[in-house]
Enzyme design. Sequence first.
Site, PDB file in Angstrom:
ATOM      1  N   LYS A   1       0.812  -1.083   0.190  1.00  8.16           N
ATOM      2  CA  LYS A   1      -0.311   0.189  -0.350  1.00  8.16           C
ATOM      3  C   LYS A   1       0.504   1.103   0.182  1.00  8.16           C
ATOM      4  O   LYS A   1       2.156   1.117   0.565  1.00  8.16           O
ATOM      5  CB  LYS A   1      -1.071  -0.002   1.037  1.00  8.16           C
ATOM      6  CG  LYS A   1      -0.471  -0.072   2.475  1.00  8.16           C
ATOM      7  CD  LYS A   1      -0.082   1.511   3.134  1.00  8.16           C
ATOM      8  CE  LYS A   1      -0.579   2.396   2.628  1.00  8.16           C
ATOM      9  NZ  LYS A   1      -0.498   4.070   3.244  1.00  8.16           N
TER      10      LYS A   1
ATOM     11  N   THR B   1       7.693   1.841  -0.135  1.00  5.69           N
ATOM     12  CA  THR B   1       6.124   2.774   0.277  1.00  5.69           C
ATOM     13  C   THR B   1       6.060   2.020   1.677  1.00  5.69           C
ATOM     14  O   THR B   1       6.953   2.264   2.433  1.00  5.69           O
ATOM     15  CB  THR B   1       5.721   1.187  -0.395  1.00  5.69           C
ATOM     16  OG1 THR B   1       4.523   0.651  -0.376  1.00  5.69           O
ATOM     17  CG2 THR B   1       6.663  -0.398   0.578  1.00  5.69           C
TER      18      THR B   1
ATOM     19  N   SER C   1      -9.397  16.692   6.751  1.00  7.14           N
ATOM     20  CA  SER C   1     -10.472  17.271   6.771  1.00  7.14           C
ATOM     21  C   SER C   1     -11.674  16.164   6.577  1.00  7.14           C
ATOM     22  O   SER C   1     -11.623  14.814   6.032  1.00  7.14           O
ATOM     23  CB  SER C   1     -10.266  18.346   6.310  1.00  7.14           C
ATOM     24  OG  SER C   1     -10.362  18.616   5.446  1.00  7.14           O
TER      25      SER C   1
END
Lengths: 413, 413
Positions: free
Chosen positions: B184, B195, B413
């Site tokens: 990921k 990574t 946010s």
Amino acid sequence: MSTTVSPLAPKHHPDMPAIGGVRLATAQAGIRYKGRTDVLYVAMDQGAAVAGVFTRSKCPSAPVDWCRENLKAGTARALVVNSGNANAFTGLKGRESVRLTAEIAGRAAGCEPGQVFIASTGVIGEPLDATKFEGVLAACDEGAGAGTWMDAARAIMTTDTFPKLATRRVMLGGVPVTINGIAKGAGMIAPDMATMLAFVFTDAPIGAPALQAMLQAGVRTSFNCVTVDGDTSTSDTLMMFATGAAAMNGAPFVANADDERAAPFSAALTDLLEELAQLVARDGEGARKIVTIRVTGAVDDASAHRIAMSIANSPLVKTAVAGEDANWGRIVMAVGKAGEPADRDRLAISFGGIRVATQGARDPAYDEAETSAYMRNEAIDIAVDIGLGQGAARVWTCDLTKAYVEINGDYRS
Amino acid sequence: MSTTVSPLAPKHHPDMPAIGGVRLATAQAGIRYKGRTDVLYVAMDQGAAVAGVFTRSKCPSAPVDWCRENLKAGTARALVVNSGNANAFTGLKGRESVRLTAEIAGRAAGCEPGQVFIASTGVIGEPLDATKFEGVLAACDEGAGAGTWMDAARAIMTTDTFPKLATRRVMLGGVPVTINGIAKGAGMIAPDMATMLAFVFTDAPIGAPALQAMLQAGVRTSFNCVTVDGDTSTSDTLMMFATGAAAMNGAPFVANADDERAAPFSAALTDLLEELAQLVARDGEGARKIVTIRVTGAVDDASAHRIAMSIANSPLVKTAVAGEDANWGRIVMAVGKAGEPADRDRLAISFGGIRVATQGARDPAYDEAETSAYMRNEAIDIAVDIGLGQGAARVWTCDLTKAYVEINGDYRS
């Protein structure tokens, strides 16, 4: 030259006095732009001591090579700056183009080509046709007078959205002397000579070696402390010219940078360079916020500087500032990647004086609402204490916005 | 996990076979995300030799510290990965949280806490409440079976837009063995462990020191050759687990990485790591183009690598690629700022095999229309020959788009 002025532009530009021994002119040589000036010509008829600091790029532009070479003699009679074409990576043609420009300017100014200093800014890799200066520079010399520094600052702009000028008046041996500076730069701005071009003029009588020493000292806390995108230009040039005209008023000749009488002058010069450097950060491509990063508690000043630059160059920190997000986790990341001594569990981080992290974790008293309100400001202060020593540094940068991507995705088209 | 999949995502994901000795499970622990899995649990009931390469950040996360420490014993029984919270810069609480996670997992797996390896990815600086794993990991162990690797790859995603999986089948001493990898990472991606997280599993019987040597060799040309934004994560973790289950089929035990019988295995591992690393570049935040940069003719390979990374990390190069502009002047700039030996007048630069610059100037035969057409491709090859020696390197990156700024301005946010 953008049509939209940066919101961070200063509200007023300074009134720039004339400098004894300096005549200015600008012209349209049609190098690349239409309907604007693209040449600055500066004549220093009685000659001037000259100093310079240049890009550390291993692939400097032809004008940078030329200036470095001719700096050795220490005397300038003319400066020619063009915008629109950087004459960088233009091979043998580039060198010939610089030589031809110096010859044309030398004929206009009545001096040797080697006394002409040259700087070019704009697109890289396009041949610069120096024959366009033919006639233009002679006309410049005829028309050059006390000139307007505002015109000079405008003629050297590329993607800048506002002209950058600063001036200082300071006493030298009881006699007032003046320092004027102009700069341009908005992208490809990085440490180790940050701005692409800046020129400083004074009427103070200062010898070339002393001038060089003062300039190098001033660069450390000014242009070498500003970054927009971490990209180092092939053309970065800061030159300073001292005509010595103030000697007529009794200003003493300064042969040595350590001369105590020159200390106020040296301080004023550093101050002026810092103002110009900040103007460059304020005009960072697409910038909406000016960011000051202060690092304290590093093992030494050099270490503090590298940590501060790591923060200032981090795209994640800069996008967070653009998003008005006090994302101190990314500050930790940037401290960690700097490779400098740092102890996660001693770090303290503040935004605008509001401490958000201390001793390796979020400050228990941290109030996100207060910090979020602070992040809506135009000027953002980030302070990081490493907690290991006495090393300190301060650098300036700007936020990374979509406008930066837009400007730089379309520059050549 | 974005709702819009990167246009650079592979059209098909590989079919991943089971690995003998490996049981997988995923779960929703509700750490940060709603309505998606955020925990990967891997049980290796007979134990596995373990190797790892971690971030060089001076401020690593608590899980990185834990793994480094427990790697010394060389044996793993379980792996726990969570997404949503990186447990980085969380101070003493972070260390306690890792220990508690290991204890909960150890009880689930029936092993010592020190045999549990842990990785966390997500927001930095937020305390991770490990009690959320209570019950969840025990249920994972009960339900874990051959599992689906696709589910595993999905559970560890953060801003990734697609899961990253790769598999290889290779002979070891005449016996087929399997290597499966998942990764990921989309932002905060930089050299020196690129990574954020990658995990590789094999049934090959390989001792921990040999595994470590092979992994380190493979990292050099894979994860250490990919960059999205030059930002180094606090959490970068690549771990490999070798269960040795293939010994039952007659695969020989490899104690030494130099063992000739292991050469095909080692090559297949490097190949798999390169595939995973490229997938990370393809999922670079906001990426629309995958860029391969090849540098030849540098004084040595390390110098070539630094030059290639300087190009790959340049915001100006990356925005130019986003703008489909073959702006080779910015390549020259990036070569120059790398600080490595380079001679402006020997540089040659090609885009997609079209030579645009040679011997320090624009190629006389250069056709801008042809190059512009090439730049509209999704995969862009940039080749730079330094013209000084035999050093070569290849790195991958992506373009820098407005979407990168958007993603990273709004992450919290």
